[in-house]
Design an enzyme around this catalytic site. Sequence first.
Site, PDB file in Angstrom:
ATOM      1  N   SER A   1       0.838  -1.203   0.000  1.00 21.09           N
ATOM      2  CA  SER A   1       0.000   0.000   0.000  1.00 21.09           C
ATOM      3  C   SER A   1       0.875   1.256   0.000  1.00 21.09           C
ATOM      4  O   SER A   1       1.736   1.403  -0.864  1.00 21.09           O
ATOM      5  CB  SER A   1      -0.948  -0.057   1.205  1.00 21.09           C
TER       6      SER A   1
ATOM      7  N   ASP B   1      -9.635  -3.747  -6.213  1.00 18.53           N
ATOM      8  CA  ASP B   1      -9.052  -2.611  -5.471  1.00 18.53           C
ATOM      9  C   ASP B   1      -9.430  -1.301  -6.170  1.00 18.53           C
ATOM     10  O   ASP B   1      -9.032  -1.056  -7.305  1.00 18.53           O
ATOM     11  CB  ASP B   1      -7.523  -2.765  -5.431  1.00 18.53           C
TER      12      ASP B   1
ATOM     13  N   HIS C   1      -8.792  -3.527  -1.588  1.00 17.95           N
ATOM     14  CA  HIS C   1      -7.431  -3.112  -1.226  1.00 17.95           C
ATOM     15  C   HIS C   1      -6.896  -3.856  -0.008  1.00 17.95           C
ATOM     16  O   HIS C   1      -5.700  -4.115   0.096  1.00 17.95           O
ATOM     17  CB  HIS C   1      -7.401  -1.600  -0.967  1.00 17.95           C
ATOM     18  N   ASP C   2      -7.761  -4.202   0.928  1.00 11.94           N
ATOM     19  CA  ASP C   2      -7.336  -4.881   2.152  1.00 11.94           C
ATOM     20  C   ASP C   2      -7.008  -6.360   1.952  1.00 11.94           C
ATOM     21  O   ASP C   2      -6.659  -7.039   2.914  1.00 11.94           O
ATOM     22  CB  ASP C   2      -8.432  -4.783   3.227  1.00 11.94           C
TER      23      ASP C   2
END
EC number: 2.3.1.-
Length: 366
Positions: free
Chosen positions: A145, A312, A345-346
């Site tokens: 990230s 994402d 995204h996680d």
Amino acid sequence: MSDARQYFKLPSPFAMKRGGALHGAHVAYETWGTLNAARDNAVLILTGLSPSAHAAANAQDPSPGWWEEMLGPGKAIDTRRWFVICVNSLGSDKGSTCPASTDPATGEPYRLSFPDLSLEDVANAAHGVVTHLGIDSLACLIGCSMGGMSALAYMLLHPGSVCAHISVDTAPQAQPFAIAIRSLQREAIRLDPHWNEGRYDAEHYPDIGMSIARKLGVITYRSAMEWNGRFARIRLEAEQREEQPFGFEFQVESYLEGHARRFVRTFDPNSYLYLSRASDWFDIAEYGHGNVMEGLKRIRIEQAMVIGVSTDILFPLEQQEQIAEGLEAAGAKVEFVALDSPQGHDAFLVDIENYSRAIGGFLAQL
């Protein structure tokens, strides 16, 4: 062999990219595994915006780390083979010098007098730790990230210091959507009357601003597919609903509130503002005469794996493809992995099975 939190004193003054300098600053880090005699088995992990250096449990701190299932003996990042370092970002309040730290010049917290922070500063501070440990070249640099952007800066600013790279759900520059979301998060904090131009305390704390900022973040860290799958339109039981007008009615609202409540007092609001803005500012095109690909082509490494997720929305898959193409054009042997994890995204924190397979497989053949 593993060590809980340690501190590295940065050179004083520590010059910042956008002007100003820090005096007597330090960064926190943790290590796992043993550095071999050749000092060529080091793996550095650079984190996202909010995690600490505690990526996994160790003897001194047995509490689970933020990447617990990924790191350790026999795991994807196998500490029987690798000497692993995780550095807490400069500017983060998880042990490193940050806006909440005391300014030695005044004896008061820096607050908004902290110099403008860039991810290049984060990268230079992490490189200081690696050099301090006697390591000339990293076997592998892993960036997740925001840490992936810091990793790109690290490799650009310190050529020859990295052999291989694993890029996880990141970007060579922030796109307008990501900037817009982070701008709203910062606005929520700044508009909280308790923020008070950064001069809050435990009694008068921008809880509401931080709560909204966190909720916005959580919404973008996951995908619409996952929200639909987990919550659909399920309503709260009557006794769980708020009595006030327009109060929480749906399960997803209650979920976000719980997430926010757990986060609010665990991260310094000013540190959040500084790191968030540093993420917006980062642009590898600065190193390529305004061109992202030209900037990426200046990175000299042997091999890389670039991992992205189709769901994402914060760091979309096309940005991962761009990184992969750029590193390949620079001469690296690149493996591109596009995952279909529903978690957005996680996913790198949740879909451990697929990420383990990719990261473990890449490290095994180094």
